[in-house]
Every structure is written in structure tokens, then in C-alpha cells.
Design an enzyme around this catalytic site. Structure first.
Site, PDB file in Angstrom:
ATOM      1  N   LYS A 224       5.034  -8.343 -33.882  1.00 44.38           N
ATOM      2  CA  LYS A 224       5.012  -7.651 -35.168  1.00 44.38           C
ATOM      3  C   LYS A 224       4.157  -8.388 -36.197  1.00 44.38           C
ATOM      4  O   LYS A 224       3.838  -9.565 -36.047  1.00 44.38           O
ATOM      5  CB  LYS A 224       6.441  -7.419 -35.658  1.00 44.38           C
ATOM      6  CG  LYS A 224       7.145  -6.355 -34.808  1.00 44.38           C
ATOM      7  CD  LYS A 224       8.455  -5.874 -35.371  1.00 44.38           C
ATOM      8  CE  LYS A 224       8.980  -4.694 -34.547  1.00 44.38           C
ATOM      9  NZ  LYS A 224      10.297  -4.220 -35.007  1.00 44.38           N
ATOM     10  N   ARG A 265      13.610  -7.699 -27.360  1.00 44.01           N
ATOM     11  CA  ARG A 265      12.616  -6.718 -26.914  1.00 44.01           C
ATOM     12  C   ARG A 265      11.270  -7.429 -26.828  1.00 44.01           C
ATOM     13  O   ARG A 265      10.897  -8.161 -27.749  1.00 44.01           O
ATOM     14  CB  ARG A 265      12.591  -5.571 -27.921  1.00 44.01           C
ATOM     15  CG  ARG A 265      11.946  -4.283 -27.463  1.00 44.01           C
ATOM     16  CD  ARG A 265      12.279  -3.164 -28.438  1.00 44.01           C
ATOM     17  NE  ARG A 265      11.637  -1.900 -28.097  1.00 44.01           N
ATOM     18  CZ  ARG A 265      10.448  -1.528 -28.535  1.00 44.01           C
ATOM     19  NH1 ARG A 265       9.770  -2.318 -29.353  1.00 44.01           N
ATOM     20  NH2 ARG A 265       9.939  -0.359 -28.180  1.00 44.01           N
TER      21      ARG A 265
END
Length: 292
Positions: A224, A265
């Protein structure tokens, strides 16, 4: 900090460490790998690679949720995900479908998925929570404040940790009221969704407050943008490319696992799995010493 999950989820593996969920974006526009796995054959091949690297779960999604992304039609989302879910489930993978739509969830479960990962926490589709409750499958409920085109304007908090804990608490109550049993419900703080980079770090540093809500916690930090900013070139300020954020992503996964996360994840499964195994072994040794 033991490196062992504080909770388990009914019907899913319990290996004594944080699970690793491999990311499979069947989209043209996801922030990290949009378009790479859009064609079913390529997506299936990549999913099998993630499975061979040791992924405990594969998370298949047909809608990009990067900031500003437009939503595909329901029919397009189904076209993207169903052949991939069917093939990977047929190959023995435990597949999670990443969707905000109850119809997509239903058809993906019919195709072999075993879990629903809903980044809206049931807010995007009022039929989602009742459907999942009736289906009796595991459900990931993320903190959410709106769709991709609106969410970053809603990243306003007096205290992000207190707000996310309170708002997730409300979603937990709604999920339970809809028939989703506590042993099938997972929560996710929603890093990057209506959150700034500083908000993300605050939430990661306060995972203990999220685990105190009583549900297993999923942490989805992989690649991210807040990691890209952390790793930016010191001279130019240019963010680190998404594909070059995997080391930092694995580091976050190790720390999250050490703090009791149930699952992390990951786009890069092997280093993440290695890391959570190290965290579990380290924690087990520390626990044994503490017991004398």
C-alpha cells in the site's frame, strides 16, 4: 506478543501462526497489479503459483478499490471472478471472494469459494449480511466509510483508533444480528480506506485494541501507498514502486502476526509466510521461557 493468533475461524486452517492470504486481483485497474491477471488463464496460473508458495487462502477480487476507481457492473464482476474461483477451488485452494455485492458472493460460493471478504462491512449492499448469515460461511468485515471515489475525503478523525474501534464494534453488532456467528466473523481495520498514512500507522500500533473487540483480525497492508511513502527516494521524494514494497510488506506482516493478527494479506506469499513462521517460533520460545 506471541506470534500466534488470538482467535480462530470455524472451518479454516489453524496452523498455530497467522494465516497468509494471497492476493489475486482479476481487474484492469488495481493499484499494484491491475491488468496483470485480468485474463482467466493468467489469473488461474498466478493463483496456483501463490498456492504453491504456501498461501493458506486465496482472495479473488474483480473490483478495484484503489482511491478513485470506478465500479464495474455486477455482470462484469461476475465474468471476471467466477471462472477463476471455480478453477482454483477445483484445484484444492481455499478461496475467499473479495466483493461488496451479495449476488457475487452467492455465485462465488456456488462456484467453490468458502469465505466472503467484504471491504464495505455490509454497508454497500444491505442484503450482504443476511445472506452470509444464512450461508453460514466465514466473513471478513472491514472498516469502511464509502466507495473509492469518495473515501479519501472522509479520512477525518479526532482519534482514528477510537473511531475505527467504535465503528467496527457497530458492524460486529450488525453482523451478529444478521446471523453471522462470532466464530465465523473476522474484522479488518481497512488500512488505506478513508485513512491517511499516519492513520494507518496509528492503527497498526494499536492492534491490541482491535483484538479486544473479540473477533479475529485481518491486516491488509501489502504494497500500500503508505509503505511507498515510507520508502521514498530521499533525494527525489519519489515513492517506491508497488512491486518493490514486498520487503516492507513482509515486515509489517511479521509485526502484525506478533501482535496477534489472525491473518495477513500478501501479494508476495513466500516471504510473508516465512516471516509469520519466524514470528510464531519466536513467540513460542518466549512463552516457554515465561512458563519456566
Amino acid at each position: 506478543m506471541s506470534g500466534v493468533p488470538t482467535k480462530y475461524v470455524a472451518g479454516l486452517p489453524q496452523p498455530g501462526r497467522a494465516l497468509v492470504m494471497g492476493v489475486l486481483n482479476v481487474t484492469p485497474d488495481s493499484f499494484s497489479d491491475g491488468g496483470q491477471w485480468l485474463e482467466p488463464d493468467r489469473a488461474i496460473s498466478h493463483g496456483l503459483e501463490l498456492l504453491a508458495e504456501g498461501a493458506d487462502l486465496l482472495d479473488v477480487g474483480g473490483e478495484s478499490t484503489r482511491p478513485g476507481a470506478a465500479r464495474p457492473s455486477e455482470e462484469e464482476e461476475l465474468r471476471r471472478v467466477l471462472p477463476v474461483v471455480r478453477a482454483l477451488a477445483g484445484a484444492g485452494a481455499l478461496v475467499s471472494v473479495d466483493t461488496m455485492r451479495s449476488r457475487v458472493a452467492r455465485e462465488a460460493l456456488d462456484a467453490g469459494a468458502v469465505m466472503v471478504n467484504d471491504v464495505s462491512g455490509g454497508l454497500a449492499d444491505p442484503a450482504m449480511l443476511p445472506f452470509v448469515g444464512a450461508a453460514e460461511v466465514p466473513y471478513i468485515c472491514m472498516h469502511w466509510r464509502g466507495h473509492s471515489q469518495q473515501m479519501q475525503g472522509r479520512a477525518v478523525y479526532d482519534d482514528v483508533v477510537a473511531a475505527v474501534v467504535a465503528e467496527l464494534g457497530q458492524r460486529i453488532e450488525a453482523a451478529h444480528a444478521a446471523g453471522i456467528s462470532p466464530d465465523r466473523l473476522v474484522i479488518d481495520p481497512g488500512l488505506g480506506f478513508a485513512k491517511t498514512g499516519e492513520h494507518n500507522w496509528d492503527l497498526l500500533s494499536a492492534l491490541d485494541q482491535l483484538t479486544e473487540l473479540g473477533q479475529p483480525v485481518l491486516v491488509a497492508a501489502s504494497r500500500k501507498s503508505f509503505l511507498g511513502r515510507l520508502l521514498a527516494d530521499p533525494d527525489t521524494g519519489e515513492q517506491r514502486r508497488t512491486v518493490d514494497r514486498d520487503d516492507a510488506s513482509a515486515a509489517v506482516a511479521v509485526l502484525a502476526a506478533s501482535a496477534g493478527a489472525w491473518c495477513v494479506r500478501a501479494h508476495a506469499v513466500r516471504p510473508t509466510l516465512d516471516g509469520v513462521k519466524v514470528a510464531a517460533a519466536w513467540g513460542a520460545a518466549a512463552d516457554a521461557r515465561a512458563r519456566g
